[in-house]
Design a protein around this motif. Structure first.
Motif, PDB file in Angstrom:
ATOM      1  N   TYR A  33       0.837  -1.196   0.000  1.00 35.11           N
ATOM      2  CA  TYR A  33       0.000   0.000   0.000  1.00 35.11           C
ATOM      3  C   TYR A  33       0.879   1.256   0.000  1.00 35.11           C
ATOM      4  O   TYR A  33       0.688   2.162  -0.810  1.00 35.11           O
ATOM      5  N   SER A  34       1.865   1.289   0.884  1.00 32.38           N
ATOM      6  CA  SER A  34       2.777   2.434   0.926  1.00 32.38           C
ATOM      7  C   SER A  34       3.604   2.518  -0.352  1.00 32.38           C
ATOM      8  O   SER A  34       3.864   3.600  -0.869  1.00 32.38           O
ATOM      9  N   ALA A  35       4.027   1.343  -0.867  1.00 28.60           N
ATOM     10  CA  ALA A  35       4.804   1.336  -2.116  1.00 28.60           C
ATOM     11  C   ALA A  35       3.979   1.926  -3.254  1.00 28.60           C
ATOM     12  O   ALA A  35       4.496   2.692  -4.067  1.00 28.60           O
ATOM     13  N   SER A  36       2.700   1.584  -3.314  1.00 28.57           N
ATOM     14  CA  SER A  36       1.843   2.111  -4.371  1.00 28.57           C
ATOM     15  C   SER A  36       1.651   3.618  -4.235  1.00 28.57           C
ATOM     16  O   SER A  36       1.695   4.349  -5.228  1.00 28.57           O
ATOM     17  N   ILE A  37       1.458   4.099  -3.008  1.00 32.93           N
ATOM     18  CA  ILE A  37       1.326   5.543  -2.789  1.00 32.93           C
ATOM     19  C   ILE A  37       2.572   6.269  -3.295  1.00 32.93           C
ATOM     20  O   ILE A  37       2.485   7.344  -3.883  1.00 32.93           O
ATOM     21  N   ASN A  38       3.744   5.663  -3.081  1.00 36.94           N
ATOM     22  CA  ASN A  38       5.004   6.276  -3.503  1.00 36.94           C
ATOM     23  C   ASN A  38       5.348   5.995  -4.962  1.00 36.94           C
ATOM     24  O   ASN A  38       6.422   6.378  -5.434  1.00 36.94           O
ATOM     25  N   GLY A  39       4.475   5.292  -5.673  1.00 36.57           N
ATOM     26  CA  GLY A  39       4.713   5.017  -7.091  1.00 36.57           C
ATOM     27  C   GLY A  39       5.720   3.924  -7.334  1.00 36.57           C
ATOM     28  O   GLY A  39       6.390   3.919  -8.377  1.00 36.57           O
ATOM     29  N   ASN A 114       3.563  -1.793 -15.677  1.00 39.79           N
ATOM     30  CA  ASN A 114       2.517  -0.829 -15.358  1.00 39.79           C
ATOM     31  C   ASN A 114       2.653  -0.378 -13.913  1.00 39.79           C
ATOM     32  O   ASN A 114       2.766  -1.215 -13.020  1.00 39.79           O
ATOM     33  N   ASN A 115       2.648   0.930 -13.691  1.00 38.30           N
ATOM     34  CA  ASN A 115       2.709   1.467 -12.342  1.00 38.30           C
ATOM     35  C   ASN A 115       1.310   1.407 -11.737  1.00 38.30           C
ATOM     36  O   ASN A 115       0.339   1.839 -12.364  1.00 38.30           O
ATOM     37  N   ALA A 116       1.182   0.846 -10.540  1.00 47.77           N
ATOM     38  CA  ALA A 116      -0.120   0.717  -9.885  1.00 47.77           C
ATOM     39  C   ALA A 116      -0.680   2.062  -9.433  1.00 47.77           C
ATOM     40  O   ALA A 116      -1.882   2.185  -9.225  1.00 47.77           O
ATOM     41  N   ASN A 117       0.181   3.057  -9.264  1.00 46.27           N
ATOM     42  CA  ASN A 117      -0.270   4.409  -8.949  1.00 46.27           C
ATOM     43  C   ASN A 117      -0.436   5.139 -10.276  1.00 46.27           C
ATOM     44  O   ASN A 117       0.547   5.567 -10.886  1.00 46.27           O
ATOM     45  N   LEU A 118      -1.668   5.261 -10.733  1.00 43.29           N
ATOM     46  CA  LEU A 118      -1.928   5.813 -12.061  1.00 43.29           C
ATOM     47  C   LEU A 118      -1.468   7.259 -12.204  1.00 43.29           C
ATOM     48  O   LEU A 118      -1.348   7.761 -13.319  1.00 43.29           O
ATOM     49  N   GLY A 119      -1.185   7.926 -11.101  1.00 46.00           N
ATOM     50  CA  GLY A 119      -0.707   9.298 -11.156  1.00 46.00           C
ATOM     51  C   GLY A 119       0.801   9.419 -11.075  1.00 46.00           C
ATOM     52  O   GLY A 119       1.333  10.520 -11.092  1.00 46.00           O
ATOM     53  N   SER A 121       4.771   8.825 -12.395  1.00 44.80           N
ATOM     54  CA  SER A 121       5.566   8.650 -13.614  1.00 44.80           C
ATOM     55  C   SER A 121       6.789   7.764 -13.358  1.00 44.80           C
ATOM     56  O   SER A 121       7.626   7.593 -14.246  1.00 44.80           O
ATOM     57  N   ASN A 122       6.895   7.167 -12.156  1.00 46.01           N
ATOM     58  CA  ASN A 122       8.019   6.276 -11.851  1.00 46.01           C
ATOM     59  C   ASN A 122       8.018   5.077 -12.788  1.00 46.01           C
ATOM     60  O   ASN A 122       6.966   4.554 -13.145  1.00 46.01           O
ATOM     61  N   THR A 123       9.206   4.644 -13.162  1.00 42.73           N
ATOM     62  CA  THR A 123       9.347   3.449 -13.995  1.00 42.73           C
ATOM     63  C   THR A 123      10.022   2.351 -13.181  1.00 42.73           C
ATOM     64  O   THR A 123      10.776   2.613 -12.244  1.00 42.73           O
ATOM     65  N   SER A 124       9.767   1.122 -13.579  1.00 37.93           N
ATOM     66  CA  SER A 124      10.298  -0.033 -12.859  1.00 37.93           C
ATOM     67  C   SER A 124      11.777  -0.237 -13.139  1.00 37.93           C
ATOM     68  O   SER A 124      12.268   0.051 -14.235  1.00 37.93           O
ATOM     69  N   ILE A 125      12.476  -0.780 -12.151  1.00 30.60           N
ATOM     70  CA  ILE A 125      13.880  -1.164 -12.325  1.00 30.60           C
ATOM     71  C   ILE A 125      13.990  -2.499 -13.057  1.00 30.60           C
ATOM     72  O   ILE A 125      15.058  -2.864 -13.534  1.00 30.60           O
ATOM     73  N   MET A 126      12.878  -3.231 -13.143  1.00 29.32           N
ATOM     74  CA  MET A 126      12.892  -4.565 -13.731  1.00 29.32           C
ATOM     75  C   MET A 126      12.797  -4.501 -15.255  1.00 29.32           C
ATOM     76  O   MET A 126      12.019  -3.724 -15.801  1.00 29.32           O
ATOM     77  N   THR A 127      13.591  -5.330 -15.925  1.00 31.37           N
ATOM     78  CA  THR A 127      13.463  -5.520 -17.358  1.00 31.37           C
ATOM     79  C   THR A 127      12.641  -6.785 -17.551  1.00 31.37           C
ATOM     80  O   THR A 127      13.050  -7.867 -17.124  1.00 31.37           O
ATOM     81  N   VAL A 183      -3.455 -19.303 -22.447  1.00 29.48           N
ATOM     82  CA  VAL A 183      -2.770 -19.271 -21.148  1.00 29.48           C
ATOM     83  C   VAL A 183      -2.355 -17.833 -20.862  1.00 29.48           C
ATOM     84  O   VAL A 183      -2.047 -17.066 -21.767  1.00 29.48           O
ATOM     85  N   GLN A 184      -2.402 -17.466 -19.578  1.00 26.56           N
ATOM     86  CA  GLN A 184      -2.035 -16.114 -19.158  1.00 26.56           C
ATOM     87  C   GLN A 184      -1.206 -16.202 -17.882  1.00 26.56           C
ATOM     88  O   GLN A 184      -1.370 -17.123 -17.087  1.00 26.56           O
ATOM     89  N   THR A 185      -0.341 -15.225 -17.707  1.00 28.64           N
ATOM     90  CA  THR A 185       0.337 -15.069 -16.421  1.00 28.64           C
ATOM     91  C   THR A 185       0.561 -13.585 -16.160  1.00 28.64           C
ATOM     92  O   THR A 185       0.814 -12.806 -17.078  1.00 28.64           O
ATOM     93  N   SER A 186       0.411 -13.200 -14.897  1.00 30.83           N
ATOM     94  CA  SER A 186       0.617 -11.813 -14.458  1.00 30.83           C
ATOM     95  C   SER A 186       1.456 -11.842 -13.192  1.00 30.83           C
ATOM     96  O   SER A 186       1.427 -12.817 -12.440  1.00 30.83           O
ATOM     97  N   VAL A 187       2.166 -10.765 -12.940  1.00 32.59           N
ATOM     98  CA  VAL A 187       2.953 -10.652 -11.713  1.00 32.59           C
ATOM     99  C   VAL A 187       2.827  -9.235 -11.180  1.00 32.59           C
ATOM    100  O   VAL A 187       2.746  -8.265 -11.946  1.00 32.59           O
ATOM    101  N   PHE A 188       2.753  -9.116  -9.859  1.00 31.79           N
ATOM    102  CA  PHE A 188       2.632  -7.826  -9.178  1.00 31.79           C
ATOM    103  C   PHE A 188       3.764  -7.729  -8.155  1.00 31.79           C
ATOM    104  O   PHE A 188       4.013  -8.672  -7.410  1.00 31.79           O
ATOM    105  N   TRP A 189       4.456  -6.586  -8.098  1.00 31.38           N
ATOM    106  CA  TRP A 189       5.589  -6.436  -7.203  1.00 31.38           C
ATOM    107  C   TRP A 189       5.775  -4.994  -6.776  1.00 31.38           C
ATOM    108  O   TRP A 189       5.240  -4.083  -7.365  1.00 31.38           O
ATOM    109  N   TRP A 190       6.543  -4.834  -5.683  1.00 26.66           N
ATOM    110  CA  TRP A 190       6.971  -3.484  -5.306  1.00 26.66           C
ATOM    111  C   TRP A 190       8.491  -3.468  -5.240  1.00 26.66           C
ATOM    112  O   TRP A 190       9.137  -4.510  -5.181  1.00 26.66           O
ATOM    113  N   GLU A 191       9.054  -2.261  -5.290  1.00 24.51           N
ATOM    114  CA  GLU A 191      10.503  -2.088  -5.352  1.00 24.51           C
ATOM    115  C   GLU A 191      10.987  -1.166  -4.247  1.00 24.51           C
ATOM    116  O   GLU A 191      10.348  -0.165  -3.957  1.00 24.51           O
ATOM    117  N   ALA A 192      12.094  -1.543  -3.646  1.00 21.54           N
ATOM    118  CA  ALA A 192      12.692  -0.704  -2.607  1.00 21.54           C
ATOM    119  C   ALA A 192      14.171  -1.022  -2.482  1.00 21.54           C
ATOM    120  O   ALA A 192      14.606  -2.120  -2.765  1.00 21.54           O
TER     121      ALA A 192
END
Length: 192
Positions: A33-39, A114-119, A121-127, A183-192
């Motif tokens: 939740y905090s990770a999403s608030i911080n983008g 995709n950033n879970a915080n729609l507002g 502009s942070n980008t993921s470190i993951m390739t 077949v489908q697969t999705s993954v959700f993660w936070w970064e710190a």
């Protein structure tokens, strides 16, 4: 004398009287939740489907996440996926979901994160890359059979991808008869 019981005496059959006091109210929420608030919470997904002939066949989708950061880690919140089959003979369906430490993909394509915080502009470190071929190499850390339909596995950050490490996900399914298979697969993660 110290009170080691949050509620009234341990000899009572019903514990309803608070004996320890809280110095100030607190609200607790999961770290994502905090990770999403911080983008800093992200998701990615991949899908594949095929119309199979009379003898059936297999369909695969794979997702590979590489942490190219030298300082940040990726904390897996959950993975989701599923198998869609367009026929009623489910007894001919066989499907497996596997997660790997490491692993490589054949003919990979880039996947948008995709950033879970729609507002934000942070980008993921993951390739993140995907393939319609199975993951090769790596060490399987989870493997499970899947029946037709969706599934979700919650980890709440317990699977960690440290700097310079890779996590690969593989969803494969096969039919022995004619049908449309996806077949489908999705993954959700936070970064710190």
């Amino acid at each position: 004398m110290s009170n080691f019981h949050v509620f009234n005496s341990i000899n009572n059959s019903v514990y309803s009287l608070a004996t320890n006091t809280i110095s100030s109210p607190a609200a607790v929420s999961p770290p994502q939740y905090s990770a999403s608030i911080n983008g800093n919470m992200f998701s990615a997904f991949t899908t594949n489907s095929a119309s199979l002939g009379v003898l059936g066949g297999s369909v695969v989708t794979s997702l590979r996440m590489n942490n190219g950061s030298s300082t940040k880690s990726c904390y897996i919140i959950s993975v989701a996926g599923g198998v869609g089959v367009g026929l009623s003979l489910l007894s001919s369906l066989s499907a497996t979901y596997t997660m790997y430490r490491g692993g490589t993909l054949s003919s990979p394509s880039g996947v948008s994160t995709n950033n879970a915080n729609l507002g934000s502009s942070n980008t993921s470190i993951m390739t993140v890359t995907s393939s319609t071929s199975a993951v090769s190499g790596g060490t399987a850390i989870i493997s499970m059979p899947v029946v037709g339909g969706p599934f979700t596995l919650n980890f709440n950050g317990a699977i960690i991808v440290p700097p310079s490490q890779t996590l690969s996900l593989n969803m494969s399914a096969s039919l022995s008869v004619l049908g449309v298979l996806s077949v489908q697969t999705s993954v959700f993660w936070w970064e710190a």
